[in-house]
Design a protein around this motif. Structure first.
Motif, PDB file in Angstrom:
ATOM      1  N   GLN A 297     -18.948   6.417  10.895  1.00 21.28           N
ATOM      2  CA  GLN A 297     -18.521   5.673   9.720  1.00 21.28           C
ATOM      3  C   GLN A 297     -17.122   5.107   9.905  1.00 21.28           C
TER       4      GLN A 297
ATOM      5  N   SER B  34     -13.391   4.358   8.891  1.00 17.97           N
ATOM      6  CA  SER B  34     -12.409   5.132   8.126  1.00 17.97           C
ATOM      7  C   SER B  34     -11.073   4.397   8.113  1.00 17.97           C
TER       8      SER B  34
ATOM      9  N   VAL C 298      -8.884  -0.461   9.929  1.00 24.65           N
ATOM     10  CA  VAL C 298     -10.071   0.387   9.804  1.00 24.65           C
ATOM     11  C   VAL C 298     -10.596   0.716  11.201  1.00 24.65           C
ATOM     12  N   SER C 299     -11.060   1.957  11.374  1.00 22.82           N
ATOM     13  CA  SER C 299     -11.633   2.348  12.663  1.00 22.82           C
ATOM     14  C   SER C 299     -13.038   1.785  12.822  1.00 22.82           C
TER      15      SER C 299
ATOM     16  N   LYS D 154     -14.024   4.216  -0.774  1.00 24.44           N
ATOM     17  CA  LYS D 154     -15.224   4.682  -0.078  1.00 24.44           C
ATOM     18  C   LYS D 154     -15.644   3.607   0.917  1.00 24.44           C
TER      19      LYS D 154
ATOM     20  N   PRO E 269     -17.033   3.593   3.932  1.00 25.17           N
ATOM     21  CA  PRO E 269     -18.375   3.555   4.541  1.00 25.17           C
ATOM     22  C   PRO E 269     -19.443   2.983   3.615  1.00 25.17           C
TER      23      PRO E 269
END
Length: 460
Positions: free
Chosen positions: A5, A7, A89-90, A164, A166
């Motif tokens: 996901q 993150s 964001v990763s 949130k 993901p």
């Protein structure tokens, strides 16, 4: 091993005009998350972001929106002149063993620019709702930058915990409003009720009426209502419901012969000293950054939002007068609306589950969807996640071309996905019908349009 996901890695706000001299670059920083990052790293990251946005500006009149690397995705937003917001964001990844060696595969397609750009814009708009613009804050503080830094820290240290990422999808791009269709007589009754209420209590400047988290009436400008609706449905209502389930609120009649209660405002009308929590919000209906109290009152499944100018004194005695008027009438309206609503829900539940659709109207921000199991809580979707991402990709293509059009896709998993854009309206359909051909799918999409989209606001 996998990082399945996306993150949040970094989130920061800076001003390109601050700290112009060498050695003063840290003055550009207005907010940085996570806070435990050392100042030298903060300065380097902001310096890189500033360099990227300036470099991109030499090639286009449009500001830089995103930067892709193998492991991260950065999105940029300039909400006000010289103020920049950046979110890093990763990229989700999965590690596989191949020929005896561990190989990391990054899933770049799982992070969609359009979705995360809108999440970043949403972060600014939510801040603006409760604080006003960056520029207005500085004006009120006579240019004191520390005042802005304190506001940013106070707001985003809590707000970022609620993100949130993901679960971000095409609904974040639309950020629309779900309206409740009613028959015209009931709608007029609600309008008359609101007009009478505002005439009886002149300090009420703007009013919104919702039923079961769906909007029925609003006196705010569209953009103000859009962000207010997001706050109500994604934050205030769920928090209130959770407190209620834990016994923090009672649904029993209050002793005044009705079921009305204040969501924001006095928790106990018999206690003159406790006004409870009354948020201050900033709207732009009659003037820029007009500050108002937000009084939210609920009876059964009906909710009314009252925006009161902060110059008007608010106290428990005044709220008792409001309660005496709102309680009985809201309880009656909620009961009458409930009969219509239950019939409509029963009719929709008989629909063919093979078809899922999503509709959005750019002109009035109206949104309808059967793709999501719980629209507000985002508790899940009725279609595979790769199909949900495909909807986002089709939307991005239609938006990029800025023209009306239609896209039909058949996936390897035998899903048909259709996206249509026409006259500021977008309609997406997901059909799980392996044996269907292109002509049959086209006919089904037309049928769905006629069946579901002819009663956005009024019932026949």
């Amino acid at each position: 091993m996998s990082g399945g996901q996306a993150s949040l890695l970094h989130f920061y706000v800076f001003n390109t005009e601050y700290g112009p001299k060498e050695g003063e670059e840290h003055k550009k920083i207005l907010f940085f998350h996570p806070p435990d990052v050392d100042i030298d790293t903060q300065v380097k990251r902001i310096g890189l972001s500033e360099a990227v946005t300036r470099f991109a500006a030499t090639f286009s009149d449009k500001p830089c929106q995103s930067m892709h690397t193998q492991q991260t995705r950065q999105v940029f937003f300039e909400p006000e002149p010289c103020f920049w917001m950046v979110m890093s964001v990763s990229i989700p990844f999965k590690e596989k063993v191949k020929d005896g060696q561990t190989v990391t595969e990054y899933r770049d397609d799982h992070v969609q620019d359009s979705v995360f750009e809108c999440i970043l814009r949403q972060a600014y708009k939510m801040f603006k709702l409760f604080n006003g613009t960056f520029t207005t804050i500085l004006m009120r503080a006579d240019g004191n930058v520390d005042s802005l830094k304190q506001r940013l820290e106070h707001f985003y240290s809590k707000y970022l915990l609620t993100l949130k990422l993901p679960q971000g999808d095409i609904l974040d791009v639309f950020n629309g409003i779900t309206f409740l269709p009613l028959d015209k007589n009931t709608y007029l009754r609600i309008q008359c009720f609101i007009n009478t209420l505002e005439a009886t209590f002149p300090f009420i400047k703007y009013t919104s009426f919702l039923y079961n988290e769906k909007l029925v009436w609003s006196g705010l400008e569209q953009e103000d209502m859009r962000i207010m609706y997001r706050y109500l449905t994604a934050s205030l209502f769920p928090t209130y419901l959770e407190q209620e389930l834990q016994g923090g609120h009672s649904r029993q009649p209050s002793g005044f012969g009705h079921y009305g209660k204040f969501m924001t405002g006095p928790p106990d009308l018999s206690d003159d000293k406790n006004m409870g929590k009354v948020p201050r919000v900033y709207v732009n209906t009659e003037e820029l950054d007009e500050e108002c109290y937000l009084i939210v009152y609920t009876a059964l499944s009906a909710t009314i939002c009252l925006l009161v100018n902060v110059k008007s004194p608010m106290n428990v005695a005044l709220c008792r007068k409001l309660d005496a008027v709102l309680g009985p009438q809201m309880s009656k309206l909620a009961s009458d609306i409930g009969e219509q609503y239950s019939k409509r829900v029963a009719a929709l539940n008989t629909a063919d589950p093979v078809f899922k659709y999503l509709y959005f109207n750019h002109m009035n921000l109206a949104q309808q969807t059967t793709v999501h199991i719980d629209l507000q809580k985002r508790s899940g979707v009725n279609i595979p996640l790769d199909i949900l991402r495909l909807l986002g990709d089709i939307n991005a293509d239609l938006t990029r071309d800025n023209e009306d059009g239609e896209t039909m896709v058949k996936t390897t998993s035998d899903y048909w996905v259709v996206g249509k854009k026409s006259e500021q309206r977008e309609f997406y359909v997901v059909i799980n019908q392996r044996s269907a051909n292109l002509i049959e799918i086209n006919d089904e999409v037309k049928r769905l349009c006629n069946t579901y989209l002819n009663s956005i606001f009024f019932l026949d």
